[in-house]
Design a protein around this motif. Structure first.
Motif, short mmCIF file in Angstrom:
data_model
loop_
_atom_site.label_atom_id
_atom_site.label_comp_id
_atom_site.label_asym_id
_atom_site.label_seq_id
_atom_site.Cartn_x
_atom_site.Cartn_y
_atom_site.Cartn_z
N UNK A 52 0.81 -1.24 0.00
CA UNK A 52 0.00 0.00 0.00
C UNK A 52 0.83 1.27 0.00
N UNK A 53 2.13 1.18 0.30
CA UNK A 53 2.95 2.39 0.31
C UNK A 53 2.42 3.41 1.28
N UNK A 54 2.26 4.64 0.82
CA UNK A 54 1.82 5.71 1.70
C UNK A 54 0.30 5.93 1.65
N UNK A 55 -0.42 5.02 1.01
CA UNK A 55 -1.85 4.97 1.18
C UNK A 55 -2.71 5.77 0.23
N UNK A 56 -2.13 6.37 -0.80
CA UNK A 56 -2.94 7.18 -1.69
C UNK A 56 -3.97 6.34 -2.44
N UNK A 57 -3.57 5.18 -2.94
CA UNK A 57 -4.51 4.34 -3.67
C UNK A 57 -5.56 3.77 -2.72
N UNK A 58 -5.15 3.35 -1.53
CA UNK A 58 -6.11 2.83 -0.55
C UNK A 58 -7.16 3.88 -0.22
N UNK A 59 -6.74 5.13 -0.06
CA UNK A 59 -7.68 6.21 0.23
C UNK A 59 -8.67 6.39 -0.92
N UNK A 60 -8.16 6.34 -2.14
CA UNK A 60 -9.05 6.49 -3.30
C UNK A 60 -10.01 5.31 -3.40
N UNK A 61 -9.53 4.11 -3.15
CA UNK A 61 -10.39 2.93 -3.24
C UNK A 61 -11.45 2.93 -2.15
N UNK A 62 -11.17 3.58 -1.02
CA UNK A 62 -12.13 3.58 0.09
C UNK A 62 -13.43 4.27 -0.27
N UNK A 63 -13.41 5.12 -1.30
CA UNK A 63 -14.63 5.79 -1.75
C UNK A 63 -15.44 4.92 -2.72
N UNK A 64 -14.86 3.78 -3.11
CA UNK A 64 -15.51 2.95 -4.12
C UNK A 64 -15.82 1.54 -3.63
N UNK A 65 -15.22 1.14 -2.49
CA UNK A 65 -15.42 -0.20 -1.96
C UNK A 65 -15.93 -0.11 -0.52
N UNK A 66 -16.68 -1.15 -0.11
CA UNK A 66 -17.17 -1.17 1.26
C UNK A 66 -16.07 -1.37 2.27
N UNK A 67 -15.04 -2.16 1.90
CA UNK A 67 -13.94 -2.43 2.82
C UNK A 67 -12.63 -2.47 2.05
N UNK A 68 -11.60 -1.86 2.61
CA UNK A 68 -10.27 -1.85 2.01
C UNK A 68 -9.29 -2.43 3.02
N UNK A 76 6.71 1.58 8.50
CA UNK A 76 6.49 3.01 8.30
C UNK A 76 5.50 3.33 7.18
N UNK A 77 5.49 2.51 6.13
CA UNK A 77 4.52 2.74 5.05
C UNK A 77 3.09 2.46 5.53
N UNK A 78 2.93 1.42 6.31
CA UNK A 78 1.60 1.11 6.86
C UNK A 78 1.15 2.24 7.78
N UNK A 79 2.06 2.77 8.58
CA UNK A 79 1.71 3.89 9.46
C UNK A 79 1.29 5.10 8.64
N UNK A 80 1.97 5.34 7.52
CA UNK A 80 1.60 6.46 6.66
C UNK A 80 0.22 6.25 6.04
N UNK A 81 -0.08 5.01 5.65
CA UNK A 81 -1.40 4.70 5.10
C UNK A 81 -2.48 4.91 6.16
N UNK A 82 -2.23 4.43 7.37
CA UNK A 82 -3.21 4.58 8.44
C UNK A 82 -3.47 6.05 8.73
N UNK A 83 -2.43 6.87 8.69
CA UNK A 83 -2.60 8.30 8.95
C UNK A 83 -3.39 8.96 7.82
#
Length: 223
Positions: A52-68, A76-83
């Motif tokens: 997931x890296x720094x979470x940009x794609x996960x954030x975008x997918x969160x608007x289109x899927x029920x669960x990501x 550190x990358x997971x922490x950045x995604x969580x933030x």
């Protein structure tokens, strides 16, 4: 220009390209997120973002899927995604390898990740994890092998700074050194990738891209 003069000029050209890229940076991977967004499956209950890296794609997918579920082996990358996704309760960021994931997903995304994995393990796992009609999206890198590969590398080298100037016209005064996330040079060629997909995920669609990238998409068949 004779071969001796061309050989002397080549390092200067490469140096100029590298300096221009550094002063006008752009993300080869983020640019292709829109390619994923245009091809999402009809059913969007859950999606797995591998690496997931720094979470940009996960954030975008969160608007289109029920669960990501966003995973990465780098804490550190997971922490950045969580933030980044703190305001998105449907996103779970977890330190985990792809081999540790269980469940069923309507989508799986892998951005600059597949060349880090063992194909003979990863591709059958993708088939098991994807629900019928689920879709796999890969933004990948491959080792150059053929003249066509080298031609695309040359085209990418020339267009990289031009795209950077267009996307990031104001130059960066102090370009950062190094990469913000763990990297690895690919050791699998595009032809080897095609052969592995033909064995495990037949029907996958490959496309070469600028920026030293390719994309792969595959839809899980009905069971």
């Amino acid at each position: 220009m004779d071969s001796h003069r061309l050989g002397a000029a080549l390092p200067r050209v490469i140096g100029w390209l590298n300096r221009t890229n550094a002063r006008h940076p752009w993300s080869h991977n983020d640019r292709l997120h829109r390619w994923i967004a245009r091809r999402l499956p009809d059913r969007r209950r859950s999606v797995l973002d591998v690496g997931c890296g720094q979470g940009l794609l996960a954030w975008r997918l969160s608007h289109r899927f029920g669960r990501v579920l966003a995973i990465d082996v780098d804490a550190p990358q997971v922490a950045a995604t969580a933030a980044r996704c703190a305001d998105r309760p449907n996103v779970t960021a977890r330190v985990a390898s792809f081999a540790e994931v269980d469940g069923t997903f309507d989508g799986i995304t892998m951005v600059a990740v597949l060349h880090h994995l063992d194909l003979e393990d990863a591709l059958p796992r993708i088939r098991r994890l994807l629900a019928p009609g689920g879709r796999l999206f890969v933004i990948g890198l491959a080792r150059s092998e053929t003249r066509i590969d080298l031609a695309w590398d040359l085209l990418s080298s020339v267009t990289n700074p031009l795209i950077g100037v267009i996307l990031h016209p104001r130059p960066v005064r102090d370009p950062p050194s190094g990469d913000p996330f763990p990297t690895k040079d690919p050791d699998v060629t595009l032809s080897e990738l095609r052969a592995a997909f033909a064995r495990h995920l037949p029907g996958a669609r490959f496309r070469r891209r600028l920026g030293f990238r390719h994309t792969i998409e595959w839809t899980a068949p009905a069971r």
